[in-house]
Enzyme design. Structure first.
Site, PDB file in Angstrom:
ATOM      1  N   SER A 133       0.827  -1.211   0.000  1.00 25.20           N
ATOM      2  CA  SER A 133       0.000   0.000   0.000  1.00 25.20           C
ATOM      3  C   SER A 133       0.856   1.253   0.000  1.00 25.20           C
ATOM      4  O   SER A 133       0.406   2.304  -0.441  1.00 25.20           O
ATOM      5  CB  SER A 133      -0.857   0.055   1.273  1.00 25.20           C
ATOM      6  OG  SER A 133      -1.727  -1.020   1.357  1.00 25.20           O
ATOM      7  N   HIS A 138      -1.156  -3.108  -7.328  1.00 23.59           N
ATOM      8  CA  HIS A 138      -1.875  -2.668  -6.124  1.00 23.59           C
ATOM      9  C   HIS A 138      -3.376  -2.841  -6.324  1.00 23.59           C
ATOM     10  O   HIS A 138      -4.021  -2.099  -7.068  1.00 23.59           O
ATOM     11  CB  HIS A 138      -1.524  -1.201  -5.817  1.00 23.59           C
ATOM     12  CG  HIS A 138      -2.095  -0.712  -4.532  1.00 23.59           C
ATOM     13  ND1 HIS A 138      -2.524   0.578  -4.335  1.00 23.59           N
ATOM     14  CD2 HIS A 138      -2.318  -1.341  -3.346  1.00 23.59           C
ATOM     15  CE1 HIS A 138      -2.976   0.726  -3.098  1.00 23.59           C
ATOM     16  NE2 HIS A 138      -2.863  -0.433  -2.485  1.00 23.59           N
TER      17      HIS A 138
HETATM   18  C1  LIG Z   1      -4.007   9.187  13.028  1.00 22.65           C
HETATM   19  C2  LIG Z   1      -3.073   8.358  12.259  1.00 22.65           C
HETATM   20  C3  LIG Z   1      -3.786   7.448  11.316  1.00 22.65           C
HETATM   21  C4  LIG Z   1      -2.872   6.902  10.278  1.00 22.65           C
HETATM   22  C5  LIG Z   1      -3.697   6.541   9.104  1.00 22.65           C
HETATM   23  C6  LIG Z   1      -2.917   5.928   7.998  1.00 22.65           C
HETATM   24  C7  LIG Z   1      -3.944   5.597   6.938  1.00 22.65           C
HETATM   25  C8  LIG Z   1      -3.579   4.378   6.216  1.00 22.65           C
HETATM   26  C9  LIG Z   1      -4.660   4.028   5.236  1.00 22.65           C
HETATM   27  C10 LIG Z   1      -4.230   2.849   4.441  1.00 22.65           C
HETATM   28  C11 LIG Z   1      -4.945   2.702   3.189  1.00 22.65           C
HETATM   29  C12 LIG Z   1      -4.480   1.451   2.497  1.00 22.65           C
HETATM   30  C13 LIG Z   1      -5.419   1.169   1.459  1.00 22.65           C
HETATM   31  C14 LIG Z   1      -5.071   0.146   0.498  1.00 22.65           C
HETATM   32  O1  LIG Z   1      -3.765   0.160   0.030  1.00 22.65           O
HETATM   33  C15 LIG Z   1      -5.945   0.333  -0.728  1.00 22.65           C
HETATM   34  C16 LIG Z   1      -7.405   0.041  -0.467  1.00 22.65           C
HETATM   35  O2  LIG Z   1      -7.852  -1.053  -0.639  1.00 22.65           O
HETATM   36  S1  LIG Z   1      -8.377   1.328   0.047  1.00 22.65           S
HETATM   37  C17 LIG Z   1      -9.922   0.598   0.318  1.00 22.65           C
HETATM   38  C18 LIG Z   1     -10.718   0.626  -0.928  1.00 22.65           C
HETATM   39  N1  LIG Z   1     -12.018   0.077  -0.655  1.00 22.65           N
HETATM   40  C19 LIG Z   1     -13.085   0.820  -0.415  1.00 22.65           C
HETATM   41  O3  LIG Z   1     -13.015   2.021  -0.436  1.00 22.65           O
HETATM   42  C20 LIG Z   1     -14.326   0.060  -0.101  1.00 22.65           C
HETATM   43  C21 LIG Z   1     -15.487   0.976   0.015  1.00 22.65           C
HETATM   44  N2  LIG Z   1     -16.664   0.202   0.311  1.00 22.65           N
HETATM   45  C22 LIG Z   1     -17.441  -0.366  -0.635  1.00 22.65           C
HETATM   46  O4  LIG Z   1     -17.195  -0.250  -1.818  1.00 22.65           O
HETATM   47  C23 LIG Z   1     -18.628  -1.113  -0.132  1.00 22.65           C
HETATM   48  O5  LIG Z   1     -18.920  -0.667   1.136  1.00 22.65           O
HETATM   49  C24 LIG Z   1     -18.426  -2.663  -0.117  1.00 22.65           C
HETATM   50  C25 LIG Z   1     -17.169  -3.080   0.608  1.00 22.65           C
HETATM   51  C26 LIG Z   1     -18.389  -3.192  -1.569  1.00 22.65           C
HETATM   52  C27 LIG Z   1     -19.598  -3.299   0.616  1.00 22.65           C
HETATM   53  O6  LIG Z   1     -20.763  -2.769   0.154  1.00 22.65           O
HETATM   54  P1  LIG Z   1     -21.963  -2.418   1.115  1.00 22.65           P
HETATM   55  O7  LIG Z   1     -23.112  -1.965   0.300  1.00 22.65           O
HETATM   56  O8  LIG Z   1     -21.431  -1.500   2.138  1.00 22.65           O
HETATM   57  O9  LIG Z   1     -22.284  -3.772   1.843  1.00 22.65           O
HETATM   58  P2  LIG Z   1     -22.897  -5.092   1.308  1.00 22.65           P
HETATM   59  O10 LIG Z   1     -22.386  -6.120   2.260  1.00 22.65           O
HETATM   60  O11 LIG Z   1     -24.381  -4.948   1.133  1.00 22.65           O
HETATM   61  O12 LIG Z   1     -22.241  -5.380  -0.116  1.00 22.65           O
HETATM   62  C28 LIG Z   1     -22.715  -4.810  -1.349  1.00 22.65           C
HETATM   63  C29 LIG Z   1     -22.561  -5.846  -2.421  1.00 22.65           C
HETATM   64  O13 LIG Z   1     -21.187  -6.192  -2.560  1.00 22.65           O
HETATM   65  C30 LIG Z   1     -21.028  -7.601  -2.373  1.00 22.65           C
HETATM   66  N3  LIG Z   1     -19.766  -7.851  -1.679  1.00 22.65           N
HETATM   67  C31 LIG Z   1     -19.257  -7.133  -0.676  1.00 22.65           C
HETATM   68  N4  LIG Z   1     -18.103  -7.641  -0.279  1.00 22.65           N
HETATM   69  C32 LIG Z   1     -17.870  -8.715  -1.062  1.00 22.65           C
HETATM   70  C33 LIG Z   1     -16.813  -9.650  -1.140  1.00 22.65           C
HETATM   71  N5  LIG Z   1     -15.769  -9.600  -0.329  1.00 22.65           N
HETATM   72  N6  LIG Z   1     -16.920 -10.627  -2.062  1.00 22.65           N
HETATM   73  C34 LIG Z   1     -17.969 -10.707  -2.892  1.00 22.65           C
HETATM   74  N7  LIG Z   1     -18.998  -9.827  -2.883  1.00 22.65           N
HETATM   75  C35 LIG Z   1     -18.939  -8.854  -1.966  1.00 22.65           C
HETATM   76  C36 LIG Z   1     -22.196  -8.022  -1.543  1.00 22.65           C
HETATM   77  O14 LIG Z   1     -22.517  -9.358  -1.747  1.00 22.65           O
HETATM   78  C37 LIG Z   1     -23.300  -7.108  -2.035  1.00 22.65           C
HETATM   79  O15 LIG Z   1     -23.875  -7.628  -3.182  1.00 22.65           O
HETATM   80  P3  LIG Z   1     -25.434  -7.393  -3.455  1.00 22.65           P
HETATM   81  O16 LIG Z   1     -26.115  -7.967  -2.269  1.00 22.65           O
HETATM   82  O17 LIG Z   1     -25.608  -5.918  -3.565  1.00 22.65           O
HETATM   83  O18 LIG Z   1     -25.713  -8.109  -4.703  1.00 22.65           O
HETATM   84  N1  LIG Z   2      -6.086  -4.397   3.721  1.00 20.61           N
HETATM   85  C1  LIG Z   2      -6.203  -3.604   2.677  1.00 20.61           C
HETATM   86  O1  LIG Z   2      -7.223  -2.914   2.530  1.00 20.61           O
HETATM   87  C2  LIG Z   2      -5.127  -3.522   1.650  1.00 20.61           C
HETATM   88  C3  LIG Z   2      -5.412  -2.991   0.377  1.00 20.61           C
HETATM   89  C4  LIG Z   2      -4.394  -2.956  -0.588  1.00 20.61           C
HETATM   90  C5  LIG Z   2      -3.119  -3.398  -0.280  1.00 20.61           C
HETATM   91  N2  LIG Z   2      -2.888  -3.915   0.974  1.00 20.61           N
HETATM   92  C6  LIG Z   2      -1.548  -4.442   1.233  1.00 20.61           C
HETATM   93  O2  LIG Z   2      -1.599  -5.845   1.038  1.00 20.61           O
HETATM   94  C7  LIG Z   2      -0.693  -6.495   1.950  1.00 20.61           C
HETATM   95  C8  LIG Z   2      -1.469  -7.501   2.793  1.00 20.61           C
HETATM   96  O3  LIG Z   2      -2.507  -6.864   3.455  1.00 20.61           O
HETATM   97  P1  LIG Z   2      -3.746  -7.696   4.072  1.00 20.61           P
HETATM   98  O4  LIG Z   2      -4.750  -6.706   4.481  1.00 20.61           O
HETATM   99  O5  LIG Z   2      -4.100  -8.812   3.186  1.00 20.61           O
HETATM  100  O6  LIG Z   2      -3.051  -8.279   5.384  1.00 20.61           O
HETATM  101  P2  LIG Z   2      -3.523  -9.534   6.274  1.00 20.61           P
HETATM  102  O7  LIG Z   2      -2.980  -9.291   7.624  1.00 20.61           O
HETATM  103  O8  LIG Z   2      -4.983  -9.757   6.110  1.00 20.61           O
HETATM  104  O9  LIG Z   2      -2.777 -10.771   5.588  1.00 20.61           O
HETATM  105  C9  LIG Z   2      -1.390 -10.915   5.521  1.00 20.61           C
HETATM  106  C10 LIG Z   2      -1.099 -12.403   5.443  1.00 20.61           C
HETATM  107  O10 LIG Z   2       0.276 -12.607   5.144  1.00 20.61           O
HETATM  108  C11 LIG Z   2       0.728 -13.727   5.868  1.00 20.61           C
HETATM  109  N3  LIG Z   2       2.187 -13.665   5.950  1.00 20.61           N
HETATM  110  C12 LIG Z   2       2.946 -12.824   6.678  1.00 20.61           C
HETATM  111  N4  LIG Z   2       4.268 -13.060   6.443  1.00 20.61           N
HETATM  112  C13 LIG Z   2       4.312 -14.072   5.528  1.00 20.61           C
HETATM  113  C14 LIG Z   2       5.363 -14.758   4.870  1.00 20.61           C
HETATM  114  N5  LIG Z   2       6.655 -14.442   5.091  1.00 20.61           N
HETATM  115  N6  LIG Z   2       5.058 -15.740   3.995  1.00 20.61           N
HETATM  116  C15 LIG Z   2       3.778 -16.063   3.745  1.00 20.61           C
HETATM  117  N7  LIG Z   2       2.724 -15.443   4.333  1.00 20.61           N
HETATM  118  C16 LIG Z   2       3.001 -14.456   5.210  1.00 20.61           C
HETATM  119  C17 LIG Z   2       0.010 -13.622   7.208  1.00 20.61           C
HETATM  120  O11 LIG Z   2      -0.029 -14.860   7.882  1.00 20.61           O
HETATM  121  C18 LIG Z   2      -1.374 -13.135   6.754  1.00 20.61           C
HETATM  122  O12 LIG Z   2      -2.257 -14.219   6.515  1.00 20.61           O
HETATM  123  C19 LIG Z   2      -0.026  -5.375   2.738  1.00 20.61           C
HETATM  124  O13 LIG Z   2       1.169  -5.029   2.099  1.00 20.61           O
HETATM  125  C20 LIG Z   2      -1.046  -4.233   2.643  1.00 20.61           C
HETATM  126  O14 LIG Z   2      -0.466  -2.970   2.791  1.00 20.61           O
HETATM  127  C21 LIG Z   2      -3.842  -3.996   1.945  1.00 20.61           C
END
Ligand SMILES: CCCCCCCCCCCCC[C@H](O)CC(=O)SCCNC(=O)CCNC(=O)[C@H](O)C(C)(C)COP(=O)(O)OP(=O)(O)OC[C@H]1O[C@@H](n2cnc3c(N)ncnc32)[C@H](O)[C@@H]1OP(=O)(O)O
Ligand SMILES: NC(=O)c1ccc[n+]([C@@H]2O[C@H](COP(=O)([O-])OP(=O)(O)OC[C@H]3O[C@@H](n4cnc5c(N)ncnc54)[C@H](O)[C@@H]3O)[C@@H](O)[C@H]2O)c1
Length: 308
Positions: free
Chosen positions: A144, A165
């Site tokens: 990430s 990613h």
């Molecule tokens: C103070 C110091 C703090 C320091 C902070 C540092 C910050 C660090 C931040 C780190 C960021 C790292 C991020 C990472 O690298 C990159 C990312 O991944 S960012 C995350 C991106 N994701 C999102 O933004 C998700 C947003 N959410 C959604 O899109 C939706 O909410 C959802 C997850 C799709 C769920 O939808 P909802 O409507 O809420 O809920 P439902 O449960 O009804 O689901 C709708 C629909 O989707 C189907 N579904 C949901 N999940 C799954 C799944 N895993 N597999 C299959 N299908 C799924 C579900 O069945 C529903 O279908 P339907 O019923 O509508 O037909």
């Molecule tokens: N969680 C998110 O929303 C998100 C989204 C995009 C990217 N990422 C990135 O993806 C990576 C994984 O995140 P996650 O949320 O799946 O974490 P997670 O904690 O759900 O899973 C990590 C897995 O890696 C396994 N693991 C650790 N060391 C290992 C090794 N040496 N060999 C094999 N397996 C090992 C752990 O047992 C665990 O099951 C991170 O680099 C994270 O920054 C996370």
């Protein structure tokens, strides 16, 4: 669960200058992201080996994949439940599991790493795999926040190394960021772009800059939301409602932090905090407390919120 070495190494063209057509994929890390990547890769016909550190973890990964497939199939095969069951069976057959990364990578066209967000741990893994994977194998990290160049520097194949990613939940999120470093070859970038398209995703390319595209914009929002809550400016519920109804986000930033995993959020914050010019990432007592208590969000049923 024993590793079954059934994968035929088939996609590599004899010319080193040609793209690698990716057919067999090893995914290291069977957590939220690795399981999701394995699911979409197997659903699109790839032979997948999912690797984690123990069979117990891998058993949970397989349950996660099956659970997510059931949700997908419910919609995709709404009128044909039997076809849906067959789809699930076929996809599950394409996913092998292994606790032995060394054997898993031997027949792989692509290795996607999705383990903990820690530079040294990722470097150690790739240093080891570099000695075992065939020369044509492309390495990709799902990091990430870490620099792809820094991770790739542990290998002797920087030209065959890129960032891939994915977004959480992988089954639903359409975007993949493909990150190229100055050393990534054109063929590798193209192979990763093509692979993402075959998965049914929309790839975008980004340089290897901090946060790539999405996290450069998203992370400050999550950080500010947590700080706002810590200061008592607003309740966590109101912050989340505000961003959903006022900015059209599907989840509020605090809910999203729980969804990502607070352990991952903390690792990202600590990695970024090494930059003294960026005060954004000063530590958060509340975040540290939740992680120390093992309340890391949805995956442990409690983070900022409680889950059933
Ligand atoms: C103070 C110091 C703090 C320091 C902070 C540092 C910050 C660090 C931040 C780190 C960021 C790292 C991020 C990472 O690298 C990159 C990312 O991944 S960012 C995350 C991106 N994701 C999102 O933004 C998700 C947003 N959410 C959604 O899109 C939706 O909410 C959802 C997850 C799709 C769920 O939808 P909802 O409507 O809420 O809920 P439902 O449960 O009804 O689901 C709708 C629909 O989707 C189907 N579904 C949901 N999940 C799954 C799944 N895993 N597999 C299959 N299908 C799924 C579900 O069945 C529903 O279908 P339907 O019923 O509508 O037909
Ligand atoms: N969680 C998110 O929303 C998100 C989204 C995009 C990217 N990422 C990135 O993806 C990576 C994984 O995140 P996650 O949320 O799946 O974490 P997670 O904690 O759900 O899973 C990590 C897995 O890696 C396994 N693991 C650790 N060391 C290992 C090794 N040496 N060999 C094999 N397996 C090992 C752990 O047992 C665990 O099951 C991170 O680099 C994270 O920054 C996370």
């Amino acid at each position: 669960m024993a590793f079954v070495a059934h994968q035929l190494f088939s996609g590599f063209s004899s010319s080193a200058a040609r793209n690698v057509v990716i057919k067999s994929v090893t995914i290291i890390g069977g957590g939220q992201m690795g399981a999701g990547i394995a699911q979409v890769a197997a659903s699109t016909g790839h032979s997948v080996t999912l690797v984690d550190t123990s069979d117990d973890i891998l058993k949970k990964s397989i349950e996660t994949i099956e659970g997510s497939l059931r949700r997908v199939v419910k919609k995709k095969f709404a009128d044909k439940p039997e076809a849906g069951e067959e789809f699930i069976r076929n996809v599950m057959q394409k996913v092998l599991t292994s606790a032995d990364a060394a054997s898993a990578v031997r027949g792989s066209d692509l290795v996607v790493e999705a383990i903990a967000e820690n530079l040294k741990v990722k470097q150690d893994l790739f240093r080891r795999l570099d000695k075992l994977a065939p020369p044509h194998t492309i390495f990709a990290s799902n990091t990430s926040s870490l620099s792809i160049s820094d991770i790739a520097s542990s290998t002797n194949r920087p030209d065959k190394f890129g960032g891939l990613h994915f977004f959480n939940p992988v089954a639903m999120m359409k975007l993949v960021e493909v990150i190229g470093t100055p050393a990534t070859s054109q063929e590798t970038s193209e192979s990763l772009m093509n692979f993402s398209k075959v998965l049914g995703k929309t790839p975008v390319s980004s340089k290897d800059t901090s946060g790539f595209i999405v996290n450069r914009l998203l992370v400050p929002c999550i950080v500010e939301a947590i700080r706002m809550y810590e200061r008592g400016d607003a309740s966590k519920e109101d912050i989340d409602i505000a961003m959903k109804l006022g900015a059209g986000h599907p989840m509020g930033p605090i809910e999203l932090a729980d969804y990502i995993g607070l352990d991952t959020v903390k690792s990202i914050m600590e990695g970024e905090a090494k930059d003294p010019d960026n005060p954004l990432f000063a530590s958060s007592d509340l975040l540290n407390k939740l992680v120390a208590e093992g309340k890391v969000g949805r995956k442990t049923a409690e983070g900022f919120y409680k889950y059933k």
